[in-house]
Design a protein around this motif. Structure first.
Motif, mmCIF file in Angstrom:
data_model
loop_
_atom_site.group_PDB
_atom_site.id
_atom_site.type_symbol
_atom_site.label_atom_id
_atom_site.label_comp_id
_atom_site.label_asym_id
_atom_site.label_seq_id
_atom_site.Cartn_x
_atom_site.Cartn_y
_atom_site.Cartn_z
ATOM 1 N N ASP A 272 0.818 -1.217 0.000
ATOM 2 C CA ASP A 272 0.000 0.000 0.000
ATOM 3 C C ASP A 272 0.856 1.273 0.000
ATOM 4 O O ASP A 272 0.333 2.373 0.153
ATOM 5 N N ALA A 273 2.157 1.128 -0.169
ATOM 6 C CA ALA A 273 3.042 2.303 -0.161
ATOM 7 C C ALA A 273 2.728 3.201 -1.350
ATOM 8 O O ALA A 273 2.399 2.740 -2.438
ATOM 9 N N LYS A 274 2.823 4.476 -1.119
ATOM 10 C CA LYS A 274 2.533 5.468 -2.155
ATOM 11 C C LYS A 274 3.753 5.643 -3.079
ATOM 12 O O LYS A 274 4.878 5.487 -2.655
ATOM 13 N N ALA A 275 3.479 5.995 -4.324
ATOM 14 C CA ALA A 275 4.547 6.221 -5.294
ATOM 15 C C ALA A 275 5.391 7.415 -4.861
ATOM 16 O O ALA A 275 4.900 8.373 -4.278
ATOM 17 N N GLY A 276 6.690 7.323 -5.103
ATOM 18 C CA GLY A 276 7.578 8.425 -4.765
ATOM 19 C C GLY A 276 9.021 7.981 -4.701
ATOM 20 O O GLY A 276 9.343 6.815 -4.888
ATOM 21 N N LEU A 277 9.872 8.914 -4.442
ATOM 22 C CA LEU A 277 11.296 8.665 -4.268
ATOM 23 C C LEU A 277 11.554 8.587 -2.774
ATOM 24 O O LEU A 277 11.295 9.544 -2.049
ATOM 25 N N TYR A 278 12.048 7.456 -2.291
ATOM 26 C CA TYR A 278 12.265 7.224 -0.867
ATOM 27 C C TYR A 278 13.757 7.321 -0.566
ATOM 28 O O TYR A 278 14.550 6.590 -1.141
ATOM 29 N N LEU A 279 14.127 8.220 0.318
ATOM 30 C CA LEU A 279 15.531 8.448 0.663
ATOM 31 C C LEU A 279 15.684 8.597 2.166
ATOM 32 O O LEU A 279 14.744 8.956 2.866
ATOM 33 N N VAL A 280 16.882 8.358 2.652
ATOM 34 C CA VAL A 280 17.224 8.635 4.044
ATOM 35 C C VAL A 280 18.738 8.823 4.127
ATOM 36 O O VAL A 280 19.495 8.163 3.428
ATOM 37 N N ASP A 281 19.175 9.753 4.958
ATOM 38 C CA ASP A 281 20.590 9.868 5.302
ATOM 39 C C ASP A 281 20.785 9.075 6.578
ATOM 40 O O ASP A 281 20.082 9.295 7.561
ATOM 41 N N VAL A 282 21.725 8.155 6.568
ATOM 42 C CA VAL A 282 21.975 7.301 7.729
ATOM 43 C C VAL A 282 23.320 7.670 8.337
ATOM 44 O O VAL A 282 24.344 7.564 7.664
ATOM 45 N N PRO A 283 23.330 8.113 9.595
ATOM 46 C CA PRO A 283 24.625 8.400 10.231
ATOM 47 C C PRO A 283 25.409 7.106 10.443
ATOM 48 O O PRO A 283 24.878 6.125 10.936
ATOM 49 N N VAL A 284 26.655 7.127 10.059
ATOM 50 C CA VAL A 284 27.552 5.989 10.262
ATOM 51 C C VAL A 284 28.664 6.443 11.182
ATOM 52 O O VAL A 284 29.273 7.483 10.958
ATOM 53 N N GLN A 285 28.899 5.676 12.238
ATOM 54 C CA GLN A 285 29.942 6.018 13.206
ATOM 55 C C GLN A 285 31.189 5.191 12.924
ATOM 56 O O GLN A 285 31.084 3.999 12.658
ATOM 57 N N ILE A 286 32.335 5.834 12.985
ATOM 58 C CA ILE A 286 33.594 5.116 12.817
ATOM 59 C C ILE A 286 34.537 5.532 13.945
ATOM 60 O O ILE A 286 34.635 6.705 14.296
ATOM 61 N N THR A 287 35.182 4.533 14.527
ATOM 62 C CA THR A 287 36.185 4.763 15.555
ATOM 63 C C THR A 287 37.444 4.023 15.124
ATOM 64 O O THR A 287 37.380 2.839 14.789
ATOM 65 N N ALA A 288 38.563 4.703 15.108
ATOM 66 C CA ALA A 288 39.834 4.092 14.745
ATOM 67 C C ALA A 288 40.831 4.351 15.884
ATOM 68 O O ALA A 288 41.091 5.489 16.237
ATOM 69 N N VAL A 289 41.348 3.259 16.444
ATOM 70 C CA VAL A 289 42.265 3.359 17.578
ATOM 71 C C VAL A 289 43.564 2.609 17.238
ATOM 72 O O VAL A 289 43.519 1.388 17.018
ATOM 73 N N PRO A 290 44.687 3.312 17.173
ATOM 74 C CA PRO A 290 45.958 2.608 16.893
ATOM 75 C C PRO A 290 46.399 1.807 18.110
ATOM 76 O O PRO A 290 46.085 2.153 19.233
ATOM 77 N N ARG A 291 47.101 0.715 17.843
ATOM 78 C CA ARG A 291 47.691 -0.038 18.956
ATOM 79 C C ARG A 291 49.122 -0.390 18.659
ATOM 80 O O ARG A 291 49.620 -0.239 17.619
#
Length: 163
Positions: free
Chosen positions: A144-163
């Protein structure tokens, strides 16, 4: 009657690059590059759960003259019961991200049942490496979804730790 839902697309983005904590000598730098995940054109004849596939690209560079190892964690923030909700002007569709093609391991931020993807990367002196991390998705295709362009910005988290 055929309802065309349109192109459902997810844009995975990180507003800022993540950088490993600097040490006394040159650090390892890791940045997250935006990417897209597309489900194509959806219709009533398509299955109620549609698979999508894309990737997140992490670029790491060892600025040191020594071999370095960096631990990287990449996570998606959850938006309620689903990883994300794609929006159009008139409707919404739920989508969930997974680390595997079998949709067994939900990709998240460590809460709501989803976990971050964790990897260790060993870099030679001055080495620059692109890590292509697959993203698998399941879209809830409502008849039953209506016609259209479906978009979303998804936050992506990145953590980089040297060892």
């Amino acid at each position: 009657m055929r309802a065309l839902i349109g192109l459902a697309c997810v844009v995975l983005a990180c507003p800022e690059s993540a950088q490993a904590a600097p040490t006394l000598d040159a650090p390892v730098e890791c940045t997250l590059q935006s990417t897209r995940l597309s489900f194509g054109t959806l219709s009533q004849q398509r299955p109620s759960r549609m698979q999508g596939e894309g990737e997140v690209i992490v670029a790491c560079q060892n600025l040191s003259q020594d071999v370095r190892t960096v631990d990287i964690a990449v996570g998606f923030s959850s938006m309620g019961a689903h990883t994300a909700v794609l929006q159009s002007n008139h409707d919404a569709l739920a989508v969930d991200f997974f680390q595997d093609a079998q949709s067994a391991q939900r990709w998240g931020d460590g809460s709501n049942g989803g976990r971050t993807l964790q990897i260790s990367v060993r870099l030679a002196p001055g080495e620059h490496r692109l890590l292509r991390l697959p993203v698998h998705a399941l879209l809830q295709n409502r008849r039953d979804a209506k016609a259209g362009l479906y978009l979303v910005d998804v936050p992506v988290q990145i953590t980089a730790v040297p060892r």
